[in-house]
Scaffold this motif. Structure first.
Motif, PDB file in Angstrom:
ATOM      1  N   SER A  19     -29.954  20.608   6.697  1.00 36.32           N
ATOM      2  CA  SER A  19     -29.835  22.023   6.329  1.00 36.32           C
ATOM      3  C   SER A  19     -29.695  22.926   7.548  1.00 36.32           C
ATOM      4  O   SER A  19     -29.141  24.028   7.442  1.00 36.32           O
ATOM      5  CB  SER A  19     -31.051  22.449   5.498  1.00 36.32           C
ATOM      6  OG  SER A  19     -32.226  22.457   6.279  1.00 36.32           O
ATOM      7  N   VAL A  20     -30.170  22.490   8.710  1.00 37.66           N
ATOM      8  CA  VAL A  20     -30.122  23.343   9.910  1.00 37.66           C
ATOM      9  C   VAL A  20     -28.683  23.580  10.382  1.00 37.66           C
ATOM     10  O   VAL A  20     -28.252  24.737  10.492  1.00 37.66           O
ATOM     11  CB  VAL A  20     -30.994  22.753  11.035  1.00 37.66           C
ATOM     12  CG1 VAL A  20     -30.894  23.610  12.291  1.00 37.66           C
ATOM     13  CG2 VAL A  20     -32.440  22.644  10.582  1.00 37.66           C
ATOM     14  N   PRO A  21     -27.894  22.528  10.673  1.00 39.73           N
ATOM     15  CA  PRO A  21     -26.510  22.800  11.078  1.00 39.73           C
ATOM     16  C   PRO A  21     -25.677  23.444   9.979  1.00 39.73           C
ATOM     17  O   PRO A  21     -24.770  24.237  10.262  1.00 39.73           O
ATOM     18  CB  PRO A  21     -25.966  21.414  11.455  1.00 39.73           C
ATOM     19  CG  PRO A  21     -26.834  20.444  10.744  1.00 39.73           C
ATOM     20  CD  PRO A  21     -28.186  21.083  10.690  1.00 39.73           C
ATOM     21  N   LEU A  22     -25.992  23.119   8.720  1.00 34.69           N
ATOM     22  CA  LEU A  22     -25.252  23.726   7.617  1.00 34.69           C
ATOM     23  C   LEU A  22     -25.533  25.226   7.534  1.00 34.69           C
ATOM     24  O   LEU A  22     -24.628  26.035   7.293  1.00 34.69           O
ATOM     25  CB  LEU A  22     -25.626  23.038   6.309  1.00 34.69           C
ATOM     26  CG  LEU A  22     -24.707  23.286   5.105  1.00 34.69           C
ATOM     27  CD1 LEU A  22     -23.277  22.869   5.423  1.00 34.69           C
ATOM     28  CD2 LEU A  22     -25.215  22.519   3.889  1.00 34.69           C
ATOM     29  N   LEU A  23     -26.787  25.584   7.776  1.00 32.37           N
ATOM     30  CA  LEU A  23     -27.143  27.005   7.769  1.00 32.37           C
ATOM     31  C   LEU A  23     -26.476  27.733   8.935  1.00 32.37           C
ATOM     32  O   LEU A  23     -25.990  28.861   8.786  1.00 32.37           O
ATOM     33  CB  LEU A  23     -28.662  27.151   7.844  1.00 32.37           C
ATOM     34  CG  LEU A  23     -29.247  28.492   7.411  1.00 32.37           C
ATOM     35  CD1 LEU A  23     -29.072  28.686   5.917  1.00 32.37           C
ATOM     36  CD2 LEU A  23     -30.730  28.562   7.766  1.00 32.37           C
ATOM     37  N   TYR A  24     -26.442  27.079  10.088  1.00 37.52           N
ATOM     38  CA  TYR A  24     -25.774  27.693  11.248  1.00 37.52           C
ATOM     39  C   TYR A  24     -24.278  27.875  10.978  1.00 37.52           C
ATOM     40  O   TYR A  24     -23.685  28.910  11.317  1.00 37.52           O
ATOM     41  CB  TYR A  24     -25.984  26.829  12.492  1.00 37.52           C
ATOM     42  CG  TYR A  24     -25.223  27.337  13.700  1.00 37.52           C
ATOM     43  CD1 TYR A  24     -25.683  28.440  14.410  1.00 37.52           C
ATOM     44  CD2 TYR A  24     -24.050  26.716  14.114  1.00 37.52           C
ATOM     45  CE1 TYR A  24     -24.977  28.918  15.514  1.00 37.52           C
ATOM     46  CE2 TYR A  24     -23.344  27.186  15.207  1.00 37.52           C
ATOM     47  CZ  TYR A  24     -23.821  28.286  15.906  1.00 37.52           C
ATOM     48  OH  TYR A  24     -23.115  28.751  16.995  1.00 37.52           O
ATOM     49  N   ARG A  25     -23.675  26.881  10.349  1.00 39.26           N
ATOM     50  CA  ARG A  25     -22.239  26.977  10.049  1.00 39.26           C
ATOM     51  C   ARG A  25     -21.962  28.132   9.092  1.00 39.26           C
ATOM     52  O   ARG A  25     -21.001  28.888   9.272  1.00 39.26           O
ATOM     53  CB  ARG A  25     -21.753  25.665   9.446  1.00 39.26           C
ATOM     54  CG  ARG A  25     -20.252  25.636   9.174  1.00 39.26           C
ATOM     55  CD  ARG A  25     -19.839  24.315   8.549  1.00 39.26           C
ATOM     56  NE  ARG A  25     -18.405  24.286   8.301  1.00 39.26           N
ATOM     57  CZ  ARG A  25     -17.794  23.300   7.652  1.00 39.26           C
ATOM     58  NH1 ARG A  25     -18.498  22.274   7.192  1.00 39.26           N
ATOM     59  NH2 ARG A  25     -16.493  23.324   7.454  1.00 39.26           N
ATOM     60  N   LEU A  26     -22.822  28.284   8.066  1.00 36.80           N
ATOM     61  CA  LEU A  26     -22.667  29.407   7.153  1.00 36.80           C
ATOM     62  C   LEU A  26     -22.852  30.725   7.894  1.00 36.80           C
ATOM     63  O   LEU A  26     -22.108  31.692   7.672  1.00 36.80           O
ATOM     64  CB  LEU A  26     -23.680  29.291   6.012  1.00 36.80           C
ATOM     65  CG  LEU A  26     -23.761  30.472   5.029  1.00 36.80           C
ATOM     66  CD1 LEU A  26     -22.406  30.728   4.371  1.00 36.80           C
ATOM     67  CD2 LEU A  26     -24.838  30.231   3.981  1.00 36.80           C
TER      68      LEU A  26
END
Length: 480
Positions: A57-64
């Protein structure tokens, strides 16, 4: 005890026997089954699901965050997420909350493209959302307002196709789950009665008009515990979202609003429910503090102020987390210190079963050498819960670690036959002393507080749990 329902479901999936309880969470169980092929321990496999979901969820949140705004805010947002106590707490528990959070962030990342006018297959738009209910159906209610608003940005034909795709995605997990539960009649009955007995009485839908207020207080408490003083900026975030009405502001407001609406009207159980809609609240916090501190700063000072802001937010979360938990741990240790000595002085581990209710985790932690039994008292009379909770069944499953636990597995209403080797049943929780209804009086050590209570266990005895009552019944009813 939900964790043991999930763990047992890896071996035998049957929601009609609370393995796990309805709606079954089949995609979470499937993820656990896949990891169980590598990790031959049910609870550890489910913990890996939670840990991996948290990490992804961390890189996905950063990408968003990078798609929604500038890199600086995206980095602060992802870093803030990594310091939220709930992120770490549920990231190691064998429960489905962190996987739901990952799904919510993933859906938001895809929907943002449509929100900005980009194209997406309507079948993908609706199908994945329908499928997400197999992790936790609460995702539909949390993300529902954002999904409907996203559909409004597409042509009518595409929106209708997305609706059909949603139904197809939901059927992919719901139909097999219903079949494995014994058919629609069984599944519908256990779902209805579980809701009537456990969920509806504590919600607005069940006629409890005070429930939303209690849920507001619970939500405020969880936010304060997780975000500390930084949460005071949330009203500023709400004002920014309502006043500016930028695409990102409306997007985050709908995402957060769906979650708040869900917990106020439908249900707010464990704190993990917050994880599915905590990211947009965190985005609002970062946005509000940036606006408060950086809006009038000259360009050379912006980098230094932004760095200071980031450090302040992260240290704030971490300090609140550590200080709060250290105090709680110390208080628990002090309370258990005398109780531990009493149990170890008077009772042999191999011949003793600790019997506990609300503090069974602590009993297992402080007295690791003893087996711990979880007392599952019914919270309501059985006639108010016709089928879904006709008494709890406590059983021992040798396949599920840790083997020293005795835990509930469904609502079967059957007693637990205690092994002949047991000689003592020891209660470490005073509440159980008030609920005891056996013929033989509980014995207390010592007379002062804190105390433990115990019973001798004749060979072949059975342990019964009922509506706010428990008792020990010998194999021979005529035997004292």
């Amino acid at each position: 005890w939900d964790v043991f329902e999930f763990a047992h479901a890896l071996r035998h999936f049957d929601p009609s026997w609370s393995q796990p309880h309805v709606p079954g969470f089949p995609l979470f169980i499937l993820a656990g089954k896949l990891i169980h092929l590598l990790v031959r321990d049910e609870l550890l496999a489910l913990r890996w699901v939670s840990a991996l979901a948290s990490a992804l969820s961390v890189p996905l949140l950063y990408r968003l965050g990078r798609r929604v705004g500038e890199r600086e805010r995206a980095a602060l947002w992802a870093a803030w997420w990594c310091t939220v106590p709930l992120f770490w707490r549920f990231g190691v528990l064998p429960l489905s909350y962190t996987l739901e959070a990952l799904v919510a962030v993933g859906l938001a990342a895809m929907w943002w493209e449509v929100w900005q006018g980009g194209g997406m297959s309507p079948w993908l738009l609706g199908g994945l959302f329908g499928l997400s209910g197999g992790v936790r159906p609460s995702t539909w209610l949390v993300m529902g307002p954002l999904w409907l608003a996203t559909l409004c940005r597409r042509p009518r034909r595409e929106a209708m196709l997305a609706g059909l795709a949603f139904a197809a995605g939901a059927a992919l997990w719901l139909v097999p789950t219903v079949a494995l539960s014994g058919g629609w009649t069984v599944y519908h009955t256990i779902s209805r009665n579980l809701s009537a007995g456990l969920f509806l009485p504590e919600t607005l839908l069940g006629g409890d008009w005070t429930a939303p207020w209690r849920h507001v207080l619970h939500l405020a408490k969880v936010l304060a515990a997780g975000c500390g003083p930084a949460v005071l900026a949330l009203p500023v975030a709400a004002w920014l979202w309502l006043s500016r009405r930028a695409p990102a502001d409306r997007f985050m407001a709908l995402w957060a609003g769906g979650g708040v609406f869900y917990v106020l009207v439908f249900h707010f159980g464990q704190d993990g429910y917050l994880l599915a809609f905590l990211p947009p609240l965190g985005y609002g916090l970062v946005e509000a503090w940036q606006w408060l501190l950086l809006r009038r700063a000259a360009e050379p000072r912006r980098a230094a102020l932004a760095l200071a802001l980031g450090v302040a937010l992260l240290v704030n979360n971490t300090a609140v987390f550590l200080a709060r938990d250290q105090a709680r741990l110390q208080a628990a240790s002090d309370a258990w210190a005398r109780r531990i000595g009493i149990v170890r002085r008077h009772f042999i581990p191999d011949e003793t079963l600790l019997f506990d209710f609300g503090t069974f985790h602590e009993a297992s932690w402080y007295l690791k050498e003893y087996r711990t039994g979880i007392c599952t008292l019914l919270a309501r009379p059985t006639d108010s819960i016709p089928l879904a909770a006709q008494g709890f069944f406590v059983s021992e499953h040798q396949d599920v670690e840790p083997k020293r636990w005795w835990y509930p597995s469904g609502y079967r209403g059957e007693p637990l036959k205690l092994p002949d080797r047991l000689r003592y049943l020891v209660c470490t929780n005073g509440f159980l002393e008030s609920c005891y209804q056996g013929r033989e009086p509980l014995r207390r050590i010592p007379e002062t507080s804190p105390a433990v209570w115990w019973l001798p266990v004749p060979p072949g005895s059975q342990l019964h749990c009922g509506y706010l009552a428990w008792w020990l019944e010998p194999a021979d009813p005529g035997r004292p």
